[in-house]
Design a protein around this motif. Sequence first.
Motif, PDB file in Angstrom:
ATOM      1  N   LYS A 138      56.317  14.211  97.028  1.00  0.00           N
ATOM      2  CA  LYS A 138      57.578  14.303  96.279  1.00  0.00           C
ATOM      3  C   LYS A 138      57.948  15.747  95.977  1.00  0.00           C
ATOM      4  CE  LYS A 138      57.566   9.868  93.956  1.00  0.00           C
ATOM      5  NZ  LYS A 138      57.215   9.131  92.724  1.00  0.00           N
ATOM      6  N   THR A 139      56.932  16.552  95.658  1.00  0.00           N
ATOM      7  CA  THR A 139      57.217  17.912  95.185  1.00  0.00           C
ATOM      8  C   THR A 139      56.339  18.922  95.902  1.00  0.00           C
ATOM      9  OG1 THR A 139      57.805  17.057  93.005  1.00  0.00           O
ATOM     10  CG2 THR A 139      57.247  19.391  93.115  1.00  0.00           C
ATOM     11  N   ILE A 140      56.973  19.982  96.379  1.00  0.00           N
ATOM     12  CA  ILE A 140      56.219  21.085  96.978  1.00  0.00           C
ATOM     13  C   ILE A 140      56.359  22.285  96.045  1.00  0.00           C
ATOM     14  CG2 ILE A 140      55.936  22.584  98.998  1.00  0.00           C
ATOM     15  CD1 ILE A 140      57.252  20.466 100.721  1.00  0.00           C
ATOM     16  N   LEU A 141      55.239  22.776  95.584  1.00  0.00           N
ATOM     17  CA  LEU A 141      55.241  23.994  94.766  1.00  0.00           C
ATOM     18  C   LEU A 141      54.880  25.150  95.687  1.00  0.00           C
ATOM     19  CD1 LEU A 141      55.169  25.693  92.159  1.00  0.00           C
ATOM     20  CD2 LEU A 141      52.817  24.917  91.820  1.00  0.00           C
ATOM     21  N   VAL A 142      55.823  26.085  95.838  1.00  0.00           N
ATOM     22  CA  VAL A 142      55.550  27.228  96.712  1.00  0.00           C
ATOM     23  C   VAL A 142      55.206  28.448  95.861  1.00  0.00           C
ATOM     24  CG1 VAL A 142      56.855  26.473  98.732  1.00  0.00           C
ATOM     25  CG2 VAL A 142      58.058  27.701  96.933  1.00  0.00           C
ATOM     26  N   LEU A 143      54.127  29.102  96.231  1.00  0.00           N
ATOM     27  CA  LEU A 143      53.681  30.287  95.486  1.00  0.00           C
ATOM     28  C   LEU A 143      54.104  31.527  96.270  1.00  0.00           C
ATOM     29  CD1 LEU A 143      50.119  29.152  94.334  1.00  0.00           C
ATOM     30  CD2 LEU A 143      52.331  28.819  93.228  1.00  0.00           C
ATOM     31  N   GLY A 144      55.225  32.096  95.857  1.00  0.00           N
ATOM     32  CA  GLY A 144      55.706  33.326  96.494  1.00  0.00           C
ATOM     33  C   GLY A 144      56.747  33.070  97.564  1.00  0.00           C
ATOM     34  N   ASP A 181      59.866  26.838  93.058  1.00  0.00           N
ATOM     35  CA  ASP A 181      59.413  28.209  93.350  1.00  0.00           C
ATOM     36  C   ASP A 181      58.600  28.782  92.191  1.00  0.00           C
ATOM     37  OD1 ASP A 181      60.988  28.209  95.664  1.00  0.00           O
ATOM     38  OD2 ASP A 181      62.596  29.418  94.779  1.00  0.00           O
ATOM     39  N   SER A 182      57.541  29.471  92.541  1.00  0.00           N
ATOM     40  CA  SER A 182      56.815  30.258  91.520  1.00  0.00           C
ATOM     41  C   SER A 182      56.392  31.584  92.137  1.00  0.00           C
ATOM     42  CB  SER A 182      55.562  29.513  91.062  1.00  0.00           C
ATOM     43  OG  SER A 182      54.781  30.360  90.229  1.00  0.00           O
ATOM     44  N   TYR A 183      56.353  32.598  91.285  1.00  0.00           N
ATOM     45  CA  TYR A 183      55.687  33.816  91.752  1.00  0.00           C
ATOM     46  C   TYR A 183      54.259  33.443  92.100  1.00  0.00           C
ATOM     47  CZ  TYR A 183      59.550  36.363  89.569  1.00  0.00           C
ATOM     48  OH  TYR A 183      60.793  36.826  89.225  1.00  0.00           O
ATOM     49  N   HIS A 184      53.709  34.150  93.062  1.00  0.00           N
ATOM     50  CA  HIS A 184      52.322  33.901  93.468  1.00  0.00           C
ATOM     51  C   HIS A 184      51.385  34.233  92.304  1.00  0.00           C
ATOM     52  CE1 HIS A 184      48.564  34.145  95.694  1.00  0.00           C
ATOM     53  NE2 HIS A 184      49.164  33.453  96.644  1.00  0.00           N
ATOM     54  N   THR A 185      50.283  33.499  92.236  1.00  0.00           N
ATOM     55  CA  THR A 185      49.332  33.685  91.124  1.00  0.00           C
ATOM     56  C   THR A 185      48.348  34.836  91.405  1.00  0.00           C
ATOM     57  OG1 THR A 185      47.910  31.998  92.131  1.00  0.00           O
ATOM     58  CG2 THR A 185      49.446  31.250  90.433  1.00  0.00           C
ATOM     59  N   SER A 186      48.779  35.792  92.182  1.00  0.00           N
ATOM     60  CA  SER A 186      47.892  36.900  92.580  1.00  0.00           C
ATOM     61  C   SER A 186      47.502  37.781  91.393  1.00  0.00           C
ATOM     62  CB  SER A 186      48.594  37.778  93.620  1.00  0.00           C
ATOM     63  OG  SER A 186      49.712  38.404  93.034  1.00  0.00           O
ATOM     64  N   ARG A 187      46.404  38.467  91.566  1.00  0.00           N
ATOM     65  CA  ARG A 187      45.953  39.426  90.550  1.00  0.00           C
ATOM     66  C   ARG A 187      47.037  40.480  90.306  1.00  0.00           C
ATOM     67  NH1 ARG A 187      40.605  41.121  89.363  1.00  0.00           N
ATOM     68  NH2 ARG A 187      39.816  40.177  91.254  1.00  0.00           N
ATOM     69  N   TYR A 188      47.682  40.922  91.389  1.00  0.00           N
ATOM     70  CA  TYR A 188      48.715  41.950  91.261  1.00  0.00           C
ATOM     71  C   TYR A 188      49.836  41.457  90.341  1.00  0.00           C
ATOM     72  CZ  TYR A 188      52.311  45.321  92.451  1.00  0.00           C
ATOM     73  OH  TYR A 188      53.284  46.282  92.364  1.00  0.00           O
ATOM     74  N   ASN A 189      50.299  40.240  90.573  1.00  0.00           N
ATOM     75  CA  ASN A 189      51.399  39.720  89.750  1.00  0.00           C
ATOM     76  C   ASN A 189      50.982  39.544  88.288  1.00  0.00           C
ATOM     77  OD1 ASN A 189      53.268  39.721  91.773  1.00  0.00           O
ATOM     78  ND2 ASN A 189      53.098  37.553  92.262  1.00  0.00           N
ATOM     79  N   ILE A 190      49.735  39.153  88.073  1.00  0.00           N
ATOM     80  CA  ILE A 190      49.264  38.983  86.687  1.00  0.00           C
ATOM     81  C   ILE A 190      49.095  40.360  86.029  1.00  0.00           C
ATOM     82  CG2 ILE A 190      47.343  38.171  85.238  1.00  0.00           C
ATOM     83  CD1 ILE A 190      48.914  35.791  86.376  1.00  0.00           C
ATOM     84  N   ASN A 191      48.490  41.298  86.755  1.00  0.00           N
ATOM     85  CA  ASN A 191      48.245  42.622  86.175  1.00  0.00           C
ATOM     86  C   ASN A 191      49.531  43.371  85.862  1.00  0.00           C
ATOM     87  OD1 ASN A 191      45.549  42.206  86.250  1.00  0.00           O
ATOM     88  ND2 ASN A 191      45.114  43.554  87.989  1.00  0.00           N
ATOM     89  N   THR A 192      50.553  43.132  86.669  1.00  0.00           N
ATOM     90  CA  THR A 192      51.814  43.851  86.454  1.00  0.00           C
ATOM     91  C   THR A 192      52.740  43.081  85.507  1.00  0.00           C
ATOM     92  OG1 THR A 192      52.713  42.822  88.441  1.00  0.00           O
ATOM     93  CG2 THR A 192      51.812  45.051  88.696  1.00  0.00           C
ATOM     94  N   GLY A 193      52.317  41.898  85.079  1.00  0.00           N
ATOM     95  CA  GLY A 193      53.128  41.116  84.137  1.00  0.00           C
ATOM     96  C   GLY A 193      54.279  40.364  84.791  1.00  0.00           C
ATOM     97  N   VAL A 194      54.343  40.395  86.119  1.00  0.00           N
ATOM     98  CA  VAL A 194      55.395  39.627  86.818  1.00  0.00           C
ATOM     99  C   VAL A 194      55.224  38.143  86.495  1.00  0.00           C
ATOM    100  CG1 VAL A 194      56.118  38.887  89.150  1.00  0.00           C
ATOM    101  CG2 VAL A 194      55.722  41.309  88.672  1.00  0.00           C
ATOM    102  N   LEU A 195      53.964  37.729  86.449  1.00  0.00           N
ATOM    103  CA  LEU A 195      53.630  36.337  86.116  1.00  0.00           C
ATOM    104  C   LEU A 195      52.556  36.355  85.029  1.00  0.00           C
ATOM    105  CD1 LEU A 195      53.970  33.283  87.021  1.00  0.00           C
ATOM    106  CD2 LEU A 195      51.946  33.634  88.418  1.00  0.00           C
ATOM    107  N   THR A 196      52.709  35.494  84.034  1.00  0.00           N
ATOM    108  CA  THR A 196      51.652  35.359  83.014  1.00  0.00           C
ATOM    109  C   THR A 196      51.053  33.961  83.142  1.00  0.00           C
ATOM    110  OG1 THR A 196      53.146  34.454  81.355  1.00  0.00           O
ATOM    111  CG2 THR A 196      52.910  36.866  81.403  1.00  0.00           C
ATOM    112  N   PHE A 197      49.895  33.781  82.528  1.00  0.00           N
ATOM    113  CA  PHE A 197      49.262  32.453  82.558  1.00  0.00           C
ATOM    114  C   PHE A 197      50.209  31.415  81.934  1.00  0.00           C
ATOM    115  CE2 PHE A 197      44.743  32.776  83.895  1.00  0.00           C
ATOM    116  CZ  PHE A 197      44.679  34.141  84.138  1.00  0.00           C
TER     117      PHE A 197
END
Length: 215
Positions: A138-144, A181-197
């Motif tokens: 039903k649902t596709i979650l794409v990371l990035g 759509d979601s930003y990718h859960t990469s370390r880079y995105n978390i470290n730069t604050g693009v994505l938070t937990f």
Amino acid sequence: MSFICPDNKCNKCNRLLQFRIENIKKFPNYYNAPVPSFGSLQAEILVVGLAPGLNGANQTGRPFTNDYAGDVLYPALKNSGFAKGNYRKVIDDGFELINVRVSNAVRCVPPQNKVTGDEVKACGEYLKQEIAAMTNLKTILVLGAVAHSAVLGILGYKKSEFKFVHGANHQLKKHNLVMIDSYHTSRYNINTGVLTFDMFEEIIHKVKKSLTEML
Ligand code: URA
């Protein structure tokens, strides 16, 4: 579970094949092969990531496992009831997904974590078969954005009509699917604050909601 996954002999992407051969020599104890998807084909949700990390999924043989991105993805899935057991970054940790399957746009580890358009296209054949085999999907979650474009390409939608926007809920009407759509859960995105937990937990709540909205 190697269904709908190229075997070790897949040689569609020469660059990835050469990298795999190098890694087999350098890291003989690593998985070093196309990484099969994780979770049941009967699932209603498919998560599509980018590609295995060298010392993560390429080492363990399970998507996002021992990759930083998995430290964000798997606890969020578990918190929303989409997994059980303890994620311990190894393939035999007994961690199980519930109603979710996790895959990648490209199943072999790419050099410097960067895939090419041709590699996404070549590996898309496998993702296409997988989507077709997921009869309850039903649902596709794409990371990035790469995964976003890969899914649209596979299913034959115009990319210009579906812009990548974090949190967007795209109706793929011809297929009766929703793509989130979601930003990718990469370390880079978390470290730069693009994505938070917390932002990612919200995405998983959206995914959960999309299942009931479509009933
Ligand atoms: N990042 C991804 O996108 N996929 C994996 O399997 C691991 C890290």
